[in-house]
Scaffold this active site. Structure first.
Site: not given
Ligand code: BES
Ligand code: ZN
Length: 873
Positions: A267-268, A304
């Site tokens: 997602g991000a 984020e």
């Molecule tokens: N740090 C993660 C993104 C990430 C996930 C990077 C896996 C590398 C591998 C980010 O902070 C995150 O948790 N994103 C979630 C959304 C959140 C609202 C739970 C996502 O990308 O789904």
């Molecule tokens: Zn996260």
């Protein structure tokens, strides 16, 4: 497994690095296929260690090494050695500098880790282990350094050049190139490094912090999308304010940037000062985004942003600690949403997601604790367990110590660990010292897996005027958790809880029992008449309860519980039991035995205009197939689907007039706003529509088509489209065609078009997905599109588990095909085979064949291998 297989990484093998990197100076000369990366590293020995190693080991993947210099001297071939994943250099110096030149190919990077291309944009994704695809590095989160980055690129193609921290210098170069230099003053792990370059549109704003610093806020996207970023910008400012108000946490750099890209695995990502987002988590306007999309954007933007403190300033020592930042940050974004909107509605939605995504994981082949003890591929561990169960564990601490105690614990956490890479133990320690409590037993939550079960027995003693509650823990570990309970008298009034004098229970005033023992009994006094029991209010602990309340009790809760969450739970419980009871016989009789009292209670709920419309729509919903399956020893996918629909149909038939009237009342087309009341009314209206659709009547289809045609927003449009597609109405064809014609240039909207069709229960879905794959919009390199098509189909239980096995073999083929493009996307798809163990024998045999095919496929990634191997054992 044959041969030695990929390495398993173990928590118990954690050892600090013998070398530390203190400063990183990077220079990128960007080119689509040949990007040159120069990295100058200041390295020193880790003084904390007794023994000193003479070998420096760096990680590296898919890199072409051009040159190596140690303290300015070129290293010759005999001074280092290279494998496909490591670079070994022997050094005896105490501190030294290392200069590494590598060449990489961003255009060929379809795994979307490291530096890659999304359309015409250069971007990076380095969590968890992407940095090693950019340059050789000690690529682990406990190596924290200061980064300076110089980006060189063609000025026409890439006018915008971004990295972490603050811009310090820029200028023009020969050959139409230019450069920008960035410096990040904060120590950070390599996974938070980011770079973006391209010809981007920009939305600017500012935020004034509580200490009156002015922060430059920027959201970059493809040109032409600037006006779709305004909602994300508003959300960002709300998040910044909330973190100041709630936790006293202020932003620390002068500039905060977000970039939206189309090709993104997740997602991000919270890169320091330069978040990179999946465009689906940023771009919105009423024509393209649903209310759910808006809600998701708001919470991801916040999530984020919140990582800047919980994740970046204090980071993870190693990847086993992932829940330290993710569980905590999910808890924070849930609280943010609760404070902004309706708390009970938010809680219901969070628990719904937990039950739909995390419970099956905890009951399947990849079950693991929130702090796993081993992994083959860390990318497989960004799971609902680490995230959502992790957030539940944080929430339990919050419930136990209360909001102010939690705040004290957070303050302590930053006081002790700012700038450090730490463990979940360190977090718990902060909560303990700040609140003077002992959480030793609570820590079991970090190592147990499987949803814990408790057994509840209750009795009323009329003579003693006592109500007895007996709680027994059934899981292997004895856990410590808060259990929120309530007793309600016959008139629907809360009874204030009191225990005998000798039993002091500090949390009791808030209706919370603190459970620590294997078995505990509570005797509530001064109860005059048999009360109704409401248990695990607000889902205070993420557990399952063996408890057999009477239908009378549940109907009473549904209508009278002061705890909104438990009203909803009672409704779910009632519907669930009715459906489960009849699943076996639905095939033969095609009817359900539905108790009158239930039908009546449903009608009362339907007619209650005093409650919040969103809350009402949630209470009216029938549990999803995924949730219903969880109570079955052997999965009956067809029976579950049929019974669920049958119940909806009976309710719709019984209350057709009432539902229609309410639906029509809510259907007056008015200006689209995101006010809670409007969002709630749309949710309610569309829930009602999904009941009406079960009637399979011409006039209803006409009505739905009318909603589709008239809708002035995407929420109402897709809700109507989905109803038509899930039905056998001939009106679906023109609706789908109009939708396609209008939106085929916008892939965010086309994702909905794919997902709705691939998740349809109608007969022709299997042939349909092949057609969809041929459509001009399908792009196997964009994860969102792949998930919308194949992810939706593999979660379509009726079709994926078709008795011929064709669903399994189709998805197996896709897993193998996609694995060579993007292993992360492919292994997510492999997780949909999780039902294997509890399939009916013939289905099981067919699935086994496909799983073995994948496992034996030459060159299959360790991402997929880990999942498939676990599923088969
Ligand atoms: N740090 C993660 C993104 C990430 C996930 C990077 C896996 C590398 C591998 C980010 O902070 C995150 O948790 N994103 C979630 C959304 C959140 C609202 C739970 C996502 O990308 O789904
Ligand atoms: Zn996260």
């Amino acid at each position: 497994m044959k041969e030695s297989g990929p390495r398993i990484v173990k928590l118990e093998e954690y050892a600090p690095s013998p070398f530390l990197v203190t400063d990183v100076f990077l220079t990128f000369d960007l080119d689509e296929t040949k990007t040159l990366v120069k990295s100058l590293l200041k390295i020193k020995r880790n003084e904390d260690l007794q023994e000193s190693a003479n070998q420096l080991i760096l990680d590296g993947q898919n890199l072409k090494l051009i040159s190596l210099k140690l303290d300015g001297e070129f290293l010759t071939k005999d001074q280092f050695s290279l494998t496909s994943e490591k670079l070994y250099i022997s050094v005896s110096k105490k501190s030294f500098s290392l200069e590494i030149e590598t060449e990489i190919n961003p255009a060929a990077n379809t795994a979307l880790q490291g530096l890659y291309r999304s359309g015409n944009i250069f971007c990076t994704q380095n969590e968890p282990e992407g940095f090693r695809r950019i340059t050789y590095f000690i690529d682990r989160p406990d190596i924290m350094a200061k980064y300076s980055t110089k980006i060189i690129a063609d000025k026409k193609l890439c006018p915008v050049l971004l990295s972490n921290g603050n811009p310090v210098k820029s200028g023009d170069l020969d050959n139409g190139k230019h450069f920008v230099e960035w410096h990040d003053p904060f120590f950070k792990p390599s996974y938070l490094f980011a770079l973006v370059a391209g010809d981007l549109g920009l939305l600017k704003d500012k935020f004034i912090t509580k200490s009156k610093r002015v922060i430059d806020l920027r959201i970059y996207s493809d040109k032409g999308n600037e006006d779709k970023c305004t909602f994300a910008m508003e959300s960002l400012k709300k998040a910044m304010k909330w973190d100041e108000d709630t936790f006293g946490l202020e932003y620390d750099l002068d500039i905060y940037m977000i970039v939206a890209v189309d090709a993104f695995n997740m997602g991000a990502m919270e890169n320091k000062g330069l978040n990179i987002f999946n465009s689906s988590a940023v771009l919105a306007n009423p024509d393209i985004a649903t209310d759910d999309n808006y809600h998701r954007i708001e919470s991801i933007i916040a999530h984020e942003y919140f990582h800047n403190w919980t994740g970046n300033r204090v980071t993870c020592r190693d990847w086993f600690q992932l829940t330290l930042k993710e569980g905590l940050t999910v808890f924070r974004d849930q609280e943010f949403s609760s404070d902004l909107h309706s708390r009970p509605v938010q809680r219901i939605r969070d628990v719904q997601s937990l039950k739909e995504r995390q419970f099956p994981e905890d009951d399947g082949p990849t079950a693991h604790p929130i702090r796993p003890s081993s992994y083959m591929e860390i990318n497989n561990f960004y799971t609902a367990t680490i995230y959502e169960k992790g957030a539940e564990v944080i929430r339990m601490i919050h419930t136990l110590v209360g909001p102010s105690g939690f705040r004290r614990g957070m303050d302590k956490y930053f006081e002790l660990f700012d700038g450090k890479a730490v463990t979940t133990e360190d977090f718990i320690h902060s909560m303990e010292v700040a609140n003077n409590i002992d959480l030793t037993q609570f820590k079991n939550w970090y190592s147990q897996f499987g949803t814990p079960r408790i057994e509840v027995e209750s009795s009323f003693d009329e003579k003693q005027k006592t109500f007895n509650l007996n709680i027994k823990q059934l899981s292997p570990e004895t856990l410590h958790f808060p259990l929120k309970v309530g007793l309600i008298d016959q008139n629907g009034k809360e009874i204030s809880l009191s225990l005998p004098k000798e039993e002091t229970n500090l949390l009791l005033k808030k209706g919370i029992l603190e459970i620590k023992k294997r078995e505990e009994s509570f005797q509530f006094k001064n109860i005059n008449k048999k009360p109704f029991l409401s248990i695990n209010r607000d889902f205070s602990a993420p557990i399952k309860i063996n408890w057999n309340p009477s239908m009378e009790n549940q109907i009473f809760l549904l209508t009278h519980d002061s705890n909104g969450f438990n009203r909803y739970e009672a409704a779910q419980d009632l519907a669930n039991k009715i459906i489960q009871k009849e699943i076996g016989s639905i095939h033969a009789h095609e009817t359900l035995d539905i108790p009158e009292e239930y039908i009546e209670a449903f009608g009362t709920l339907l007619g209650d205009n005093s409650i919040d419309p969103f809350f009402k729509s949630l209470c009216l919903q029938i549990p999803s197939e995924g949730v219903l399956l969880q109570d079955q020893e052997v999965y009956d996918f067809d029976g579950t689907h049929l019974s669920r629909n049958f119940l909806k149909k009976v309710l719709a038939k019984t209350y057709k007039k009432k539902i229609l009237t309410l639906y029509k009342k809510l259907s007056v087309n008015k200006k689209y706003t995101l006010a809670s009341k409007d969002v709630g009314n749309r949710a309610l209206k569309n829930t009602l529509m999904s009941f009406l659709m079960c009637l399979e009547e011409e006039e209803i289809y006409e009505l739905i088509k009318e909603q589709f045609d008239q809708a002035n927003n995407m929420t109402d449009k897709v809700a109507a489209l989905q109803c038509l597609v899930y039905s056998n109405s001939p009106l679906k064809r023109p609706a789908l065609d109009t939708f396609y014609l209008h939106w085929n240039k916008n892939h965010l909207v086309m994702e909905k078009w794919f997902a709705i069709q691939a998740s349809s229960p109608q007969q022709n879905t299997y042939t349909k997905v092949y057609e969809l794959e041929e459509s001009a919009v399908y792009d196997k390199r964009i994860p969102n599109i792949v998930r919308a098509l194949w992810g939706s189909f593999s979660s379509n239980y009726v079709h994926f588990h078709h008795k011929s096995g064709r669903g399994y073999s189709l998805i197996a083929k896709k897993i193998i095909e996609l694995d060579s493009i993007n292993p992360q996307v492919s292994s997510a798809l492999a997780k949909t085979f999780r039902h294997y163990k509890k399939l009916m024998p013939e289905n099981k045999r067919l699935m086994q064949l496909e799983l073995e095919k994948i496992r034996n496929h030459v060159g299959i990634s360790k991402n997929v291998l880990e999942i498939v191997a676990k599923t088969l054992t």
